[in-house]
Scaffold this motif. Structure first.
Motif, PDB file in Angstrom:
ATOM      1  N   GLY A  93       0.998  -1.399  -0.349  1.00 30.43           N
ATOM      2  CA  GLY A  93       0.318  -0.473   0.258  1.00 30.43           C
ATOM      3  C   GLY A  93       0.914   1.566   0.175  1.00 30.43           C
ATOM      4  N   GLY A  94       1.829   1.048   0.122  1.00 30.70           N
ATOM      5  CA  GLY A  94       2.839   2.127   0.261  1.00 30.70           C
ATOM      6  C   GLY A  94       3.873   2.219   1.521  1.00 30.70           C
ATOM      7  N   PRO A  95       4.859   2.922   1.190  1.00 33.97           N
ATOM      8  CA  PRO A  95       6.145   2.987   1.850  1.00 33.97           C
ATOM      9  C   PRO A  95       5.945   3.568   3.338  1.00 33.97           C
ATOM     10  N   GLN A  96       4.846   4.223   3.564  1.00 28.59           N
ATOM     11  CA  GLN A  96       4.825   5.231   4.981  1.00 28.59           C
ATOM     12  C   GLN A  96       4.805   4.251   6.253  1.00 28.59           C
ATOM     13  N   LYS A  97       5.636   4.935   7.283  1.00 32.45           N
ATOM     14  CA  LYS A  97       5.049   4.063   8.320  1.00 32.45           C
ATOM     15  C   LYS A  97       5.243   5.302   9.367  1.00 32.45           C
ATOM     16  N   ALA A  98       4.433   4.444  10.544  1.00 35.79           N
ATOM     17  CA  ALA A  98       4.251   5.409  11.989  1.00 35.79           C
ATOM     18  C   ALA A  98       3.866   5.014  12.773  1.00 35.79           C
ATOM     19  N   ARG A  99       4.182   5.340  14.218  1.00 36.59           N
ATOM     20  CA  ARG A  99       4.796   5.218  15.618  1.00 36.59           C
ATOM     21  C   ARG A  99       3.363   5.681  16.128  1.00 36.59           C
ATOM     22  N   ILE A 100       2.378   4.997  17.245  1.00 37.37           N
ATOM     23  CA  ILE A 100       1.779   5.964  18.299  1.00 37.37           C
ATOM     24  C   ILE A 100       2.141   5.157  19.718  1.00 37.37           C
ATOM     25  N   SER A 101       3.118   6.210  20.408  1.00 38.68           N
ATOM     26  CA  SER A 101       3.651   5.718  21.621  1.00 38.68           C
ATOM     27  C   SER A 101       2.522   7.457  22.652  1.00 38.68           C
ATOM     28  N   GLY A 102       2.508   6.144  23.816  1.00 36.67           N
ATOM     29  CA  GLY A 102       2.323   7.535  24.331  1.00 36.67           C
ATOM     30  C   GLY A 102       0.607   6.497  26.043  1.00 36.67           C
ATOM     31  N   THR A 103      -0.079   7.232  26.191  1.00 35.50           N
ATOM     32  CA  THR A 103      -1.177   6.789  26.979  1.00 35.50           C
ATOM     33  C   THR A 103      -2.664   6.746  26.519  1.00 35.50           C
ATOM     34  N   TRP A 104      -3.123   6.369  26.112  1.00 32.13           N
ATOM     35  CA  TRP A 104      -5.021   5.674  26.163  1.00 32.13           C
ATOM     36  C   TRP A 104      -5.389   5.722  27.147  1.00 32.13           C
ATOM     37  N   HIS A 105      -6.181   6.032  27.659  1.00 36.82           N
ATOM     38  CA  HIS A 105      -7.442   5.705  28.726  1.00 36.82           C
ATOM     39  C   HIS A 105      -6.419   5.170  30.133  1.00 36.82           C
ATOM     40  N   GLY A 106      -5.390   6.135  30.042  1.00 44.35           N
ATOM     41  CA  GLY A 106      -4.509   4.583  31.838  1.00 44.35           C
ATOM     42  C   GLY A 106      -3.403   4.533  31.059  1.00 44.35           C
ATOM     43  N   THR A 107      -3.576   3.642  29.772  1.00 46.15           N
ATOM     44  CA  THR A 107      -2.672   2.435  29.582  1.00 46.15           C
ATOM     45  C   THR A 107      -1.765   2.834  28.507  1.00 46.15           C
ATOM     46  N   LYS A 108      -0.222   2.090  28.942  1.00 45.63           N
ATOM     47  CA  LYS A 108       0.582   2.980  28.057  1.00 45.63           C
ATOM     48  C   LYS A 108       0.456   2.056  26.581  1.00 45.63           C
ATOM     49  N   ILE A 109       0.879   2.301  25.743  1.00 41.49           N
ATOM     50  CA  ILE A 109       1.049   1.750  24.399  1.00 41.49           C
ATOM     51  C   ILE A 109       1.929   2.424  23.803  1.00 41.49           C
ATOM     52  N   ASN A 110       2.464   1.277  22.823  1.00 36.91           N
ATOM     53  CA  ASN A 110       3.621   1.587  21.843  1.00 36.91           C
ATOM     54  C   ASN A 110       2.820   1.168  20.252  1.00 36.91           C
ATOM     55  N   ALA A 111       2.776   1.427  19.175  1.00 37.39           N
ATOM     56  CA  ALA A 111       2.157   0.626  18.497  1.00 37.39           C
ATOM     57  C   ALA A 111       2.644   1.414  16.818  1.00 37.39           C
ATOM     58  N   SER A 112       3.233   0.316  16.015  1.00 38.02           N
ATOM     59  CA  SER A 112       3.849   0.920  14.555  1.00 38.02           C
ATOM     60  C   SER A 112       2.673   0.254  14.080  1.00 38.02           C
ATOM     61  N   TYR A 113       2.619   1.221  12.659  1.00 41.90           N
ATOM     62  CA  TYR A 113       1.607   1.257  11.836  1.00 41.90           C
ATOM     63  C   TYR A 113       2.386   0.629  10.485  1.00 41.90           C
ATOM     64  N   SER A 114       1.884   0.328   9.399  1.00 39.48           N
ATOM     65  CA  SER A 114       3.155   0.250   7.909  1.00 39.48           C
ATOM     66  C   SER A 114       1.734  -0.124   7.350  1.00 39.48           C
ATOM     67  N   ARG A 115       2.069  -0.017   5.723  1.00 35.51           N
ATOM     68  CA  ARG A 115       1.366  -0.393   4.246  1.00 35.51           C
ATOM     69  C   ARG A 115       1.794  -1.394   4.220  1.00 35.51           C
ATOM     70  N   GLN A 116       2.186  -2.400   4.532  1.00 29.63           N
ATOM     71  CA  GLN A 116       3.478  -3.601   3.748  1.00 29.63           C
ATOM     72  C   GLN A 116       2.338  -4.736   3.531  1.00 29.63           C
ATOM     73  N   ASN A 117       1.338  -4.694   3.510  1.00 25.54           N
ATOM     74  CA  ASN A 117       0.093  -5.925   2.836  1.00 25.54           C
ATOM     75  C   ASN A 117      -1.180  -5.220   3.695  1.00 25.54           C
ATOM     76  N   GLY A 118      -1.881  -6.101   3.198  1.00 31.08           N
ATOM     77  CA  GLY A 118      -3.690  -6.031   3.186  1.00 31.08           C
ATOM     78  C   GLY A 118      -3.984  -5.784   4.821  1.00 31.08           C
ATOM     79  N   CYS A 119      -3.642  -6.765   5.518  1.00 30.54           N
ATOM     80  CA  CYS A 119      -3.519  -6.637   7.046  1.00 30.54           C
ATOM     81  C   CYS A 119      -3.697  -4.764   7.799  1.00 30.54           C
ATOM     82  N   GLU A 120      -2.004  -4.888   7.412  1.00 34.07           N
ATOM     83  CA  GLU A 120      -1.288  -3.670   7.497  1.00 34.07           C
ATOM     84  C   GLU A 120      -2.085  -2.263   7.248  1.00 34.07           C
ATOM     85  N   ILE A 121      -2.574  -2.656   6.044  1.00 31.30           N
ATOM     86  CA  ILE A 121      -3.315  -1.641   4.790  1.00 31.30           C
ATOM     87  C   ILE A 121      -4.606  -1.471   5.934  1.00 31.30           C
TER      88      ILE A 121
END
Length: 135
Positions: A93-121
């Motif tokens: 789906g493209g070369p874009q990459k992303a990361r979201i980190s911090g706190t969501w509703h009090g829960t620490k998160i660190n997630a990465s994203y790409s567009r490398q296949n249908g699931c990631e898209i």
């Protein structure tokens, strides 16, 4: 017979206060404890763009904070990685990459994203507003 109503009343009092329950039923001291850093890189070698995002109330320097918070609230498990054994279409789906980190509703998160296949898209598209992307 007075013992049974007292036991039931005590058990009910031990229940969870819905106002303090975060995502997936996790308890949170503040329902508004959402403070995220969103970083998106358009292609390898490109300078990453980053925004802060707070929700409940929406804020930070994200260009569409209210819409981004609404997208996160609507998405099912927005920070959960694709399971390793899941079969995904091999569509790039493209070369874009992303990361979201911090706190969501009090829960620490660190997630990465790409567009490398249908699931990631699909993951990317579910929160494209958060990533400040049109598609």
């Amino acid at each position: 017979m007075l013992v049974l109503p007292l036991v039931l009343a005590s058990a009910a009092a031990c229940g969870t206060n819905d106002a303090n329950v975060g995502p997936q039923g996790r308890s949170s001291t503040h329902a508004s404890a959402t403070d995220l850093t969103v970083t998106v890189t358009a292609k390898p070698g490109a300078k990453p763009r980053a925004w802060s995002l707070r929700c409940d109330p929406a804020g930070g320097d994200h260009p569409a904070a209210a819409k981004a918070c609404a997208a996160l609230a609507k998405a099912k498990n927005p920070f959960q990685a694709t399971p390793k054994k899941r079969m995904c279409t091999q569509i790039f789906g493209g070369p874009q990459k992303a990361r979201i980190s911090g706190t969501w509703h009090g829960t620490k998160i660190n997630a990465s994203y790409s567009r490398q296949n249908g699931c990631e898209i699909d993951r990317w598209n579910a929160i494209k507003t958060v990533l400040n992307q049109k598609a």
